[in-house]
Design a protein around this motif. Sequence first.
Motif, PDB file in Angstrom:
ATOM      1  N   ASP A  25      63.230 -46.097 -20.044  1.00  0.00           N
ATOM      2  CA  ASP A  25      63.152 -46.904 -21.254  1.00  0.00           C
ATOM      3  C   ASP A  25      64.588 -47.124 -21.727  1.00  0.00           C
ATOM      4  O   ASP A  25      65.534 -46.860 -20.976  1.00  0.00           O
ATOM      5  N   GLN A  27      66.459 -45.521 -23.600  1.00  0.00           N
ATOM      6  CA  GLN A  27      67.297 -44.323 -23.774  1.00  0.00           C
ATOM      7  C   GLN A  27      67.286 -43.370 -22.594  1.00  0.00           C
ATOM      8  O   GLN A  27      68.213 -42.585 -22.435  1.00  0.00           O
ATOM      9  N   GLU A  62      67.256 -37.588 -32.735  1.00  0.00           N
ATOM     10  CA  GLU A  62      66.179 -38.533 -32.400  1.00  0.00           C
ATOM     11  C   GLU A  62      66.053 -38.696 -30.882  1.00  0.00           C
ATOM     12  O   GLU A  62      64.946 -38.680 -30.332  1.00  0.00           O
ATOM     13  N   SER A  65      64.467 -35.504 -29.435  1.00  0.00           N
ATOM     14  CA  SER A  65      63.021 -35.356 -29.656  1.00  0.00           C
ATOM     15  C   SER A  65      62.279 -36.363 -28.790  1.00  0.00           C
ATOM     16  O   SER A  65      61.238 -36.048 -28.218  1.00  0.00           O
ATOM     17  N   HIS A  66      62.836 -37.551 -28.621  1.00  0.00           N
ATOM     18  CA  HIS A  66      62.236 -38.550 -27.734  1.00  0.00           C
ATOM     19  C   HIS A  66      62.165 -37.997 -26.312  1.00  0.00           C
ATOM     20  O   HIS A  66      61.118 -38.062 -25.653  1.00  0.00           O
ATOM     21  N   LYS A  70      58.815 -37.048 -24.123  1.00  0.00           N
ATOM     22  CA  LYS A  70      58.536 -37.813 -22.899  1.00  0.00           C
ATOM     23  C   LYS A  70      58.309 -36.907 -21.693  1.00  0.00           C
ATOM     24  O   LYS A  70      57.630 -37.312 -20.741  1.00  0.00           O
TER      25      LYS A  70
END
Length: 113
Positions: A25, A27, A62, A65-66, A70
């Motif tokens: 994605d 990031q 952020e 945590s993403h 995932k």
Amino acid sequence: MSSHTDCLFCKIVAGEIPAKVVYQDEQLLAFHDIAPKAETHLLVIPKRHIENLNDLSHSDAELMSHLMLKLPEIAAQQGLTGFRTITNTGVEGGQEVFHMHFHILGGKRLPGF
Ligand code: 5GP
Ligand code: ZN
């Protein structure tokens, strides 16, 4: 996107070195480890160059945590119901590639750690 010219995983992010990508994605990028140490062995990395956990600051909360959320999704996509996650930090932590990565290991029951 900060890219370190001498970083192997930045080269994979840039498409300069091929990898068997299973997820990406904006990031994150996830791909198969070139020398698997389990039936399934994936590496999940931030696309942005971060050396390791020691290189993080609260502004990365952020992203982290993403990434953490995932990991089970990527594992499930590969058919794993259980898996092991490892991240090696620094030379003394056994880190060999200095672009932060989370190993996902699984495929059959792993020995206790
Ligand atoms: P570390 O020891 O830094 O935690 O793990 C580095 C991992 O990167 C190792 O498991 C190693 O097999 C993997 N690796 C090294 N070079 C490449 C490569 O060119 N492509 C892929 N896909 N994995 C690599
Ligand atoms: Zn890098």
